[in-house]
Enzyme design. Structure first.
Site, PDB file in Angstrom:
ATOM      1  N   LYS A  68       0.822  -1.219   0.000  1.00 38.98           N
ATOM      2  CA  LYS A  68       0.000   0.000   0.000  1.00 38.98           C
ATOM      3  C   LYS A  68       0.854   1.267   0.000  1.00 38.98           C
ATOM      4  O   LYS A  68       0.615   2.197  -0.776  1.00 38.98           O
ATOM      5  CB  LYS A  68      -0.938  -0.036   1.205  1.00 38.98           C
ATOM      6  N   THR A  70       3.953   1.519  -0.926  1.00 39.06           N
ATOM      7  CA  THR A  70       4.705   1.543  -2.176  1.00 39.06           C
ATOM      8  C   THR A  70       3.865   2.132  -3.306  1.00 39.06           C
ATOM      9  O   THR A  70       4.342   2.965  -4.086  1.00 39.06           O
ATOM     10  CB  THR A  70       5.169   0.114  -2.538  1.00 39.06           C
ATOM     11  N   ARG A  91       2.279   8.085   7.181  1.00 38.68           N
ATOM     12  CA  ARG A  91       2.489   7.960   8.623  1.00 38.68           C
ATOM     13  C   ARG A  91       3.961   7.680   8.917  1.00 38.68           C
ATOM     14  O   ARG A  91       4.683   7.184   8.070  1.00 38.68           O
ATOM     15  CB  ARG A  91       1.627   6.823   9.186  1.00 38.68           C
ATOM     16  N   LYS A 102       6.916  -6.877  10.613  1.00 41.53           N
ATOM     17  CA  LYS A 102       6.405  -6.204   9.421  1.00 41.53           C
ATOM     18  C   LYS A 102       7.494  -5.434   8.664  1.00 41.53           C
ATOM     19  O   LYS A 102       7.468  -5.315   7.445  1.00 41.53           O
ATOM     20  CB  LYS A 102       5.278  -5.245   9.818  1.00 41.53           C
ATOM     21  N   ALA A 270      -3.628   1.081  12.862  1.00 40.30           N
ATOM     22  CA  ALA A 270      -5.059   1.090  12.542  1.00 40.30           C
ATOM     23  C   ALA A 270      -5.813  -0.052  13.207  1.00 40.30           C
ATOM     24  O   ALA A 270      -7.039  -0.004  13.288  1.00 40.30           O
ATOM     25  CB  ALA A 270      -5.265   1.024  11.031  1.00 40.30           C
ATOM     26  N   PHE A 298      -3.474  -0.437   7.360  1.00 40.26           N
ATOM     27  CA  PHE A 298      -4.057  -1.761   7.144  1.00 40.26           C
ATOM     28  C   PHE A 298      -5.163  -1.710   6.080  1.00 40.26           C
ATOM     29  O   PHE A 298      -5.093  -0.907   5.164  1.00 40.26           O
ATOM     30  CB  PHE A 298      -4.533  -2.371   8.460  1.00 40.26           C
ATOM     31  N   PHE A 378       3.244  -8.363  -9.320  1.00 33.96           N
ATOM     32  CA  PHE A 378       4.460  -9.133  -9.041  1.00 33.96           C
ATOM     33  C   PHE A 378       4.881  -9.826 -10.333  1.00 33.96           C
ATOM     34  O   PHE A 378       4.059 -10.082 -11.223  1.00 33.96           O
ATOM     35  CB  PHE A 378       4.203 -10.183  -7.947  1.00 33.96           C
ATOM     36  N   TRP A 406       7.281  -1.028  -7.762  1.00 33.92           N
ATOM     37  CA  TRP A 406       8.486  -1.503  -7.086  1.00 33.92           C
ATOM     38  C   TRP A 406       9.666  -1.489  -8.059  1.00 33.92           C
ATOM     39  O   TRP A 406      10.752  -1.044  -7.721  1.00 33.92           O
ATOM     40  CB  TRP A 406       8.271  -2.928  -6.544  1.00 33.92           C
TER      41      TRP A 406
END
Length: 552
Positions: A68, A70, A91, A102, A270, A298, A378, A406
């Site tokens: 998210k 990214t 954030r 994470k 969150a 999230f 991906f 990415w």
């Protein structure tokens, strides 16, 4: 190359150059070295900005990863490549996930904010200031007890906890004040992680220093023996706590790898807090750029719901578009495919798992804002899988665009950016999910049925008694902040996909009057997480030249 190697090999612009892109002079910022700065308050206002707000959210997170942040960063860089004046508003990372499981929160690949190491570690010290302010208040409470307890606080009913910005399960429940009369009043206590604290929520919802201090003074720290609430204002220390946050309240300015300005400020989780960056950060971005791209923590059931129902009424600006991020792998995992097999095409699992994405689309459409889906691609994804997602979303009138940020940075999100530029101009009829004046139980039932897809809410005896008490105190009309697992729409982390007709179990409530909401604790959510068997800290290192490795 790894994320950190990519970030370390890109030449950053001086922060003064980034500020200049926004029309800010050196007098408008406070520099923290060459590549970080705080933006001074009061906020500068550019009345000529378009003030378009794009909210990025996602499906429920899975071990397969969604990306998210990214996509948020890549979309910002794509808008910059299209010659649009854009700002990314994110954030701040917490050291808990950075050192835990994470990882960091600065994006990945060629869609990152930099300096990556600084942002993921101590940054400008905001987390430490919040931790110090929180624990100063805790010390002042215990000192008040030691010095005669003039307010008559019941030591059994002190609700203010200490904090630490790292996962430490051993501190969830502690006993303090041991050692005799001069060491304090013995009592049970506990620690929350800093990002779950009420001070974090207050920092992220305060509109200015005056509002910050007023909110701090409203914090309920405990109760007297006849069950009357005691606030920070009663202790007469609100000014001191606010003073400790005088710099932390200022938004932080950095940049993406594509040199798009990025404002990173505030970082509540969150799943146990309200999951949005600060109102001041978002407001600053809206004041300085035409397009503000921000994210909520999230999945859409947690961060986006709280952004729309808690933050928007304070910000007084609704999103012009909501972008929901999904990956083929995550959807197949939701559909039952084994984690180890996600690289293999499995249309059957995708057909089952896409229910999670479709549920989030429908829940976000209830707010009356245009919705777009970003498929974070991906290398193993097949065209059949990508096309199936696009075709299925189209049946709901939603466009799904595959992105490759990415590997390609902003260039991988140009198609998404072009669609977003159109959707932000569409007319919309934003509406908050629930009536602001309705009871807490009505608000919870609305969230459970309309956002989660559940059917019932059960309340423990403790929660039921709290509801009666809140009504007597006049707290029963406040907004609600649901503390729930991020991994499922339900409060059972193992229930994937789009379950329905389930029951949400409310164990207890935590009143946060300074923040302006009541937290409903559901399932097995913990406000102080623990570290995994192999924490990320085991892979982080620094060489003799000060170069860090292993961050992700």
């Amino acid at each position: 190359m790894t994320d950190i190697e990519i970030a370390q090999n890109v030449k950053m612009n001086k922060i003064t150059q980034i500020a200049d892109q926004l029309g800010l002079s050196e007098d408008d910022i406070e520099q923290y070295g060459s590549y970080k700065a705080k933006i001074k308050l009061p906020l500068r206002v550019n009345k000529e900005t378009k003030r378009k707000l794009i909210l990025v959210t996602s499906i429920n997170p899975t071990p397969a990863g969604e990306g998210k942040s990214t996509v948020t960063i890549g979309l910002g860089d794509a808008l910059s490549l299209l010659k649009k004046r854009a700002i990314v508003a994110l954030r701040e990372p917490s050291l808990g996930p950075v050192m835990g499981m994470k990882g960091g929160a600065t994006g990945g690949g060629y869609a990152q904010v930099v300096p990556m190491e600084d942002i993921n570690l101590h940054f400008t010290g905001d987390m430490h200031a919040l931790t110090a302010a929180n624990n100063t208040l805790a010390a002042l409470i215990d000192n008040h007890m030691q010095q005669g307890n003039a307010l008559g606080i019941d030591e059994r009913r002190i609700v203010w906890k200490r904090t630490l910005d790292i996962n430490d399960r051993a501190l969830r429940n502690v006993v303090i004040g041991l050692g005799g009369p001069t060491q304090g009043v013995p009592r049970e206590d506990g620690f929350d992680i800093t990002v779950a604290s009420e001070l974090m929520a207050i920092l992220c919802l305060a509109k200015n220093l005056h509002d910050l201090k007023a909110r701090i003074n409203r914090i309920v720290i405990g109760y007297t023996r006849d069950r009357q609430p005691v606030t920070v204002a009663d202790l007469k220390v609100g000014g001191a706590i606010a003073a400790l946050l005088k710099d932390a309240i200022k938004p932080n300015l950095v940049q993406t790898l594509g040199h798009t300005p990025a404002i990173i400020h505030g970082g509540p989780f969150a799943n146990i807090a309200h999951g949005c960056n600060s109102v001041l950060a978002t407001q600053t971005a809206l004041n300085l750029a035409d397009y503000t791209i921000t994210e909520a923590g999230f999945g859409a059931d947690l961060g986006a719901e709280k952004f729309l129902d808690i933050k928007v009424p304070v910000l007084k600006k609704r999103p012009d578009t909501i972008v929901i991020v999904a990956t083929v792998k995550a959807l197949k995992l939701n559909g039952g495919q084994n984690l180890a097999d996600l690289a293999e095409e499995d249309l059957s699992a995708l057909e089952k798992g896409i229910s999670n994405l479709l549920h989030h689309i429908k829940s976000m459409q209830q707010y009356g804002v245009p919705v777009v889906v970003a498929i974070n691609r991906f290398t193993q994804d097949t065209e059949q899988e990508i096309n199936y997602i696009k075709e299925t979303c189209a049946k709901l009138g939603v466009q799904a665009i595959d992105t490759d940020v990415w590997a390609k940075g902003g260039n991988g999100a140009l198609d998404l950016a072009k669609v977003v530029l159109k959707t932000v101009e569409q007319p919309s009829q934003f509406k908050i999910l629930y009536d602001q004046d309705s009871d807490l139980t009505d608000k919870i039932k609305t969230i459970v049925t309309k956002i989660y897809g559940g059917a019932h809410v059960s309340y423990s005896k403790k929660a039921s008694n709290q509801l009666k008490r809140f009504k007597k105190l006049g707290w029963d009309k406040l907004p609600v902040c649901m503390a729930k697992t991020q991994y499922s729409l339900s409060d059972d982390a193992k229930l994937l996909g789009a379950p329905h007709d389930f029951t949400i179990h409310v164990k207890s409530f935590v009143p946060k009057l300074g923040a302006g909401f009541i937290v409903a604790m559901t399932g097995n959510v913990l406000t102080m997480p623990g570290l995994p068997k192999h924490p990320a800290a085991m892979d982080i290192d620094i060489n003799d030249d000060g170069k860090i490795s292993g961050l992700f």
